[in-house]
Design a protein around this motif. Structure first.
Motif, mmCIF file in Angstrom:
data_model
loop_
_atom_site.group_PDB
_atom_site.id
_atom_site.type_symbol
_atom_site.label_atom_id
_atom_site.label_comp_id
_atom_site.label_asym_id
_atom_site.label_seq_id
_atom_site.Cartn_x
_atom_site.Cartn_y
_atom_site.Cartn_z
ATOM 1 N N LEU A 390 0.792 -1.232 0.000
ATOM 2 C CA LEU A 390 0.000 0.000 0.000
ATOM 3 C C LEU A 390 0.823 1.280 0.000
ATOM 4 N N VAL A 391 2.042 1.217 0.520
ATOM 5 C CA VAL A 391 2.833 2.429 0.712
ATOM 6 C C VAL A 391 3.907 2.529 -0.360
ATOM 7 N N ARG A 392 3.975 3.680 -1.002
ATOM 8 C CA ARG A 392 5.003 3.940 -2.024
ATOM 9 C C ARG A 392 6.090 4.825 -1.431
ATOM 10 N N PRO A 393 7.287 4.783 -1.968
ATOM 11 C CA PRO A 393 8.349 5.660 -1.460
ATOM 12 C C PRO A 393 7.901 7.126 -1.465
ATOM 13 N N GLY A 394 8.090 7.768 -0.340
ATOM 14 C CA GLY A 394 7.701 9.170 -0.216
ATOM 15 C C GLY A 394 6.336 9.384 0.396
ATOM 16 N N ASP A 395 5.503 8.332 0.483
ATOM 17 C CA ASP A 395 4.208 8.471 1.149
ATOM 18 C C ASP A 395 4.416 8.735 2.631
ATOM 19 N N MET A 411 8.337 0.182 7.363
ATOM 20 C CA MET A 411 8.503 1.551 6.874
ATOM 21 C C MET A 411 9.846 1.717 6.149
ATOM 22 N N VAL A 412 10.866 1.052 6.688
ATOM 23 C CA VAL A 412 12.185 1.096 6.041
ATOM 24 C C VAL A 412 12.099 0.486 4.649
ATOM 25 N N LEU A 413 11.486 -0.696 4.553
ATOM 26 C CA LEU A 413 11.409 -1.392 3.275
ATOM 27 C C LEU A 413 10.588 -0.614 2.250
ATOM 28 N N ARG A 813 14.203 5.274 6.043
ATOM 29 C CA ARG A 813 14.920 4.363 5.146
ATOM 30 C C ARG A 813 16.345 4.847 4.893
ATOM 31 N N SER A 814 16.511 6.154 4.627
ATOM 32 C CA SER A 814 17.853 6.693 4.369
ATOM 33 C C SER A 814 18.748 6.517 5.585
ATOM 34 N N ALA A 815 18.179 6.757 6.769
ATOM 35 C CA ALA A 815 18.955 6.601 7.997
ATOM 36 C C ALA A 815 19.349 5.144 8.209
ATOM 37 N N PHE A 816 18.412 4.247 7.939
ATOM 38 C CA PHE A 816 18.674 2.824 8.142
ATOM 39 C C PHE A 816 19.834 2.349 7.272
ATOM 40 N N PHE A 817 19.813 2.707 5.988
ATOM 41 C CA PHE A 817 20.851 2.215 5.082
ATOM 42 C C PHE A 817 22.148 3.012 5.171
ATOM 43 N N LEU A 818 22.069 4.251 5.656
ATOM 44 C CA LEU A 818 23.303 4.999 5.888
ATOM 45 C C LEU A 818 24.157 4.294 6.941
#
Length: 917
Positions: A390-395, A411-413, A813-818
């Motif tokens: 249901l959720v797209r990047p940026g939603d 939320m990260v994925l 997501r950015s924080a997780f992968f950083l």
């Protein structure tokens, strides 16, 4: 005699009355002295009087037998009476009346008298025909009732898969009480002779009528509509039942009426065989387990195995010389039923077309959803499937910050912009409550003011929370839809699957509320109310909107999802879960994305045994969920009363009530506790119908700080190690006891015995304690009950990840992968360097999820600024298990250089994004 308020359920009241009657009638046979006999006679008389308002709603022993026992008492036939009462009580306790006729005469021969159902082997119980009762609603005299019952009995055939008895009541009110009293009822036959009013005790009638719509609605019915209206009202309280309407009205008159659960209408006829066959067919529709049956049949087939599962058919075990113990432990059937999903013969969970598809459709019917999907790797995976679909990047997604960790990882994925919502804190018990509706509306209005409402995709909340707090789901969804009419709701009901099968609980489930809202939005009344409110609110400010109970527009779309851990609260093997969908836009907008997300997270080798257990678990709750959930609530209520009224236990323990766990302004009913020593049990219905939050009665939170032990120590060192009692939720000073549909009164009794033993040992230890030992104990108690650190709110995302200073959503997501880049991370010791950095004014930012157990949810997420309050809370936790934290290194944080580089690059990235748009 105790009043009805001394009992939390009709089952317990009836059981205790019969047990007391057995003791009293047995006492009369022992030749008591005149004073004792007079007291016993009075007791028996009062018990008969109280049972007389209950027994008309049950087929066994039946009113004829009950009246005969009363006459035996009046004529002084105490030996015959004691024998009959003993047989009835034993049959009710063991369930023997479900399997055979129970003679109540002393000269009758009953070779199966000691045949307890619980003592029968599973194979014997599986071969017995299931028993149920059919409620016939018709105002008939005694002769006509015997004629009705005999005609129903005459229809039985040896080949019938079930056995049932008929129960006759005269009125609509009696029928509603019967289906709420009697868990054996599986079908209702509504005949044209029924009347409206009951002749029974009005206190009992009034207690149950409110669940079906209220006395006013019933009193305003037209006589010609009594039959159809009864079908509709029963559908509100027990939608799993089947109803059959016998009517003299024309087809045209009946066609436009709401017949609720009515499966068939019979027109002015007495075709008992046709009715009998329909009753059996209706129950069989719920008894059907397409996948479990297919798996059983598969296990019986001779098969040559040439696929990649050596354990299939048990061959790798039966040929072994070293692992025969495994085969002996599990038995042959579990291996005979093992096969590969790609080998054929059974259905595929990933692309179901056969028995799995049918099983999921039956589950959708049972749980009130439009679509239901099975999962074999737990609700954590279900949550990720729904979020990804249901959720797209940026939603933007509004998330309950203390929800299960799987949602945060989801939320990260998905690449969501996460806007965390804070629950109200319960600082004195080191736990969070739930998110107030005002907080949710405030966040939505903030996002609207910032021009971001179109990007808001989903609201994600936990219902009910681990500690048992339940939202007013219908109100939350409607008021949020009033602000954003296409908002999607994901309700994590991991601990709430059982709620569908209790009338009080059902109204607060996601699927029930979604169905109610869909019908509500279609009505002309709702449209008029909406238009009137819009005129009243025109030009008002946000404060007015926050203080108003908002009405959603009639064109709002109902889009609700719930994820349930079937294995946690219903019958299923571990990791058996379901996703329930009530989304008006699922077919057009979501179905393909959902399928892809489901394929992403679901194993290509799902466990067939788990799928079969989900199928069987659904069958169970459709046929006996009402009974089992009622008994579950009864067990928890008994536990509450036993602890709250025991003088020794109250010295060291406290049962937390709704008043302790829900602030006053969220309890509009004013109910503070389900039990009061003076008033008895409070009817939960009022609070569950009105309040912002309610407390799930099946969960008993016990404050244990008065013992001097913290919750984790009390759980592990005392309950588990010393007494073998298992629980899985604690806080700093509480432990949570969860009842389930398998909890027995014996289990409750054992727990109370253990708590009393613990309290006695504390008493003895303190009696012998020196002054310094007593002082040490008092200090520990004070530290656990009074000197608790306040629970920290979510601080904020760092500027490197925060998308808006006003609404605060962040790019988790950015924080997780950083954090995957070791050079951009460092470690700070929470006992030293972390505090020094905060005191020096540095912004310290977490690079990982930090999840202590307890409380079991993230207190820090990637990209979140570490506040002094969060550090203080971490230092005070004193728990042995913290996921994401390394004691040997410290707290993983981002380096200041990495953060500054991200902050510096943000204007450039925003400019590029604008150009791209």
């Amino acid at each position: 005699m105790h009043a009805i308020n001394d009992y939390s359920s009709a089952i317990q009241l009836r059981s205790d009355r019969w047990s007391a009657l057995r003791e009293a009638t047995a006492g009369l046979t022992r030749g008591p002295k005149p004073k004792q006999e007079a007291a016993l006679r009075k007791t028996v008389e009062e018990l008969f009087k109280s049972l007389a308002v209950i027994e008309p709603y049950w087929a066994f022993p039946g009113m004829a037998a009950f009246d005969h026992m009363r006459r035996q008492f009046e004529h002084g036939s105490f030996d015959d009476l004691a024998f009959a009462v003993g047989r009835v009580t034993r049959a009710l306790t063991t369930g023997a009346y479900r399997r055979r006729h129970i003679p109540l005469e002393r000269d009758s021969v009953d070779h199966e008298e000691h045949d307890d159902e619980a003592m029968l082997p599973p194979e014997a119980r599986a071969l017995a025909k299931p028993y149920f009762e059919v409620l016939i609603v018709d105002n008939v005299n005694e002769h006509q009732e015997r004629w009705l019952r005999s005609n129903v009995t005459r229809m039985r055939r040896p080949e019938d898969p079930f056995v049932y008895e008929a129960l006759v009541v005269p009125s609509l009110e009696d029928a509603l009480v019967a289906v709420l009293f009697n868990h054996n009822i599986q079908a209702i036959v509504v005949r044209p002779g029924l009347v409206l009013k009951s002749r029974m005790d009005q206190e009992i009638v009034a207690r149950f009528i409110t669940r079906a719509g209220g006395q006013e609605e019933i009193d305003n019915m037209l006589p010609e509509n009594y039959g159809p209206e009864l079908c509709r009202l029963v559908a509100k309280v027990r939608p799993e039942l089947d109803a059959y309407l016998v009517t003299e009205r024309s087809v045209e008159e009946i066609a436009g009426l709401d017949l609720g659960i009515c499966r068939r209408v019979f027109y002015n006829q007495e075709d008992f065989m046709e009715l009998h066959l329909n009753i059996l067919r209706g129950v069989q529709a719920r008894n059907k387990t397409p996948f479990f049956t297919a798996l059983v049949n598969y296990s019986k087939q001779p098969t040559g195995v040439f696929h990649a599962m050596p354990i299939s058919r048990g061959k790798s075990i039966s040929r072994s010389h070293w692992i025969q113990d495994m085969g002996a432990f599990y038995g042959p059937n579990i291996f005979l039923a093992e096969t590969s999903a790609t080998s054929g013969g059974l259905d595929s969970l990933l692309e179901p077309h056969g028995p799995i598809k049918e099983a999921q459709e039956l589950a959708a019917r049972a749980f009130g959803s439009k679509q239901t999907f099975f999962a074999t790797n737990g609700t954590s995976t279900c949550n990720k499937i729904v979020v990804q679909a249901l959720v797209r990047p940026g939603d933007i997604v509004l998330v309950d910050r203390d929800c299960h960790k799987s949602h945060h990882y989801g939320m990260v994925l998905a690449g969501a912009q996460v806007s965390y919502l804070d629950s109200y804190p319960l600082n004195e018990y080191s736990m969070y409550g739930a998110v107030p509706l005002r907080e949710i509306k405030h966040r939505l209005l903030e996002l609207k003011a910032q021009g971001k409402l179109d990007r808001v995709r989903m609201l994600l909340l936990t219902n009910c929370t681990f500690d048992g707090l339940v939202y007013n789901v219908e109100r939350v969804m409607e008021e949020c839809l009033a602000i954003k009419p296409d908002l999607i709701f994901l309700w994590d009901e991991a601990w709430f699957a059982f709620a569908r099968f209790n009338p009080t609980y059902r109204q607060r489930t996601a699927m029930s509320a979604a169905g109610t809202l869909k019908e509500k939005f279609r009505s002309d009344t709702h449209e008029r109310l909406y238009e009137a409110q819009q005129s009243m609110l025109e030009g008002c400010d946000d404060e007015k909107l926050l203080d108003t109970r908002l009405i959603a527009p009639p064109n709002a779309r109902v889009r609700a999802y719930s994820t349930q851990s079937t294995h946690k609260t219903l019958t299923s093997l571990r990791q058996g879960s379901m996703i329930h969908v009530f989304d008006q836009d699922f077919k057009g907008e979501v179905e393909q994305a959902f399928h892809e997300a489901y394929m992403t997270h679901t194993s290509t080798s799902p466990n067939y045994q788990i799928i079969a257990s989900l199928d069987v678990g659904r069958r169970q709750v459709e046929l006996e969920g009402f009974e089992f959930v009622q008994r579950q609530i009864e067990a928890a209520m008994s536990m509450r009363r036993a602890i709250m009224t025991h003088p020794l236990l109250s010295k060291y323990f406290k049962v937390l009530t709704a008043g302790d766990m829900i602030p006053d302004h969220h309890r509009q009913s004013g109910i503070t506790s389900y039990y009061d020593a003076q008033q008895g049990w409070t009817d939960m219905w009022d609070s569950w119908e009105q309040d912002d939050f309610v407390l799930d009665a099946t969960r008993v939170t016990l404050a244990v700080g008065g013992t001097g032990w913290d919750g984790d120590t009390f759980k592990t060192d005392i309950l588990m190690d010393k007494y073998g009692i298992q629980i899985n939720k604690t806080s700093r000073n509480t432990v949570l006891f969860m009842t389930n549909i398998g909890t027995t009164r014996s289990s409750v009794a054992y727990l109370i015995e253990v708590l009393v033993e613990i309290a006695k040992s504390l008493d003895e230890r303190l009696d012998d304690a020196s002054r310094m030992e007593r002082l040490s104990f008092d200090r520990r108690v004070k530290g656990l009950m009074e000197e608790l650190p306040p629970l920290p709110d979510f601080s904020r995302f760092h500027d490197a990840f925060r998308q808006c200073d006003v609404t605060g959503e962040g790019d988790i997501r950015s924080a997780f992968f950083l954090a995957y880049d070791e050079e951009k991370c460092d470690y700070l010791d929470i006992n030293g360097s972390l505090g020094a950095a905060l005191n020096a004014g540095e912004e310290v930012v977490s690079a990982s999820f930090i999840i202590p157990y307890p409380p079991g949810f993230p207190i820090l997420v990637p990209g979140q600024v570490v506040s002094k309050e969060i550090l203080a809370f971490m230092l005070a936790l004193d728990v042995s298990e913290i996921h994401g934290y390394r004691p040997d290194l410290g707290l993983r944080v981002f380096t200041q250089e990495a953060l500054q580089a991200l902050v510096d690059s943000r204007p450039v990235m925003q400019k590029l994004a604008q150009v791209a748009e």
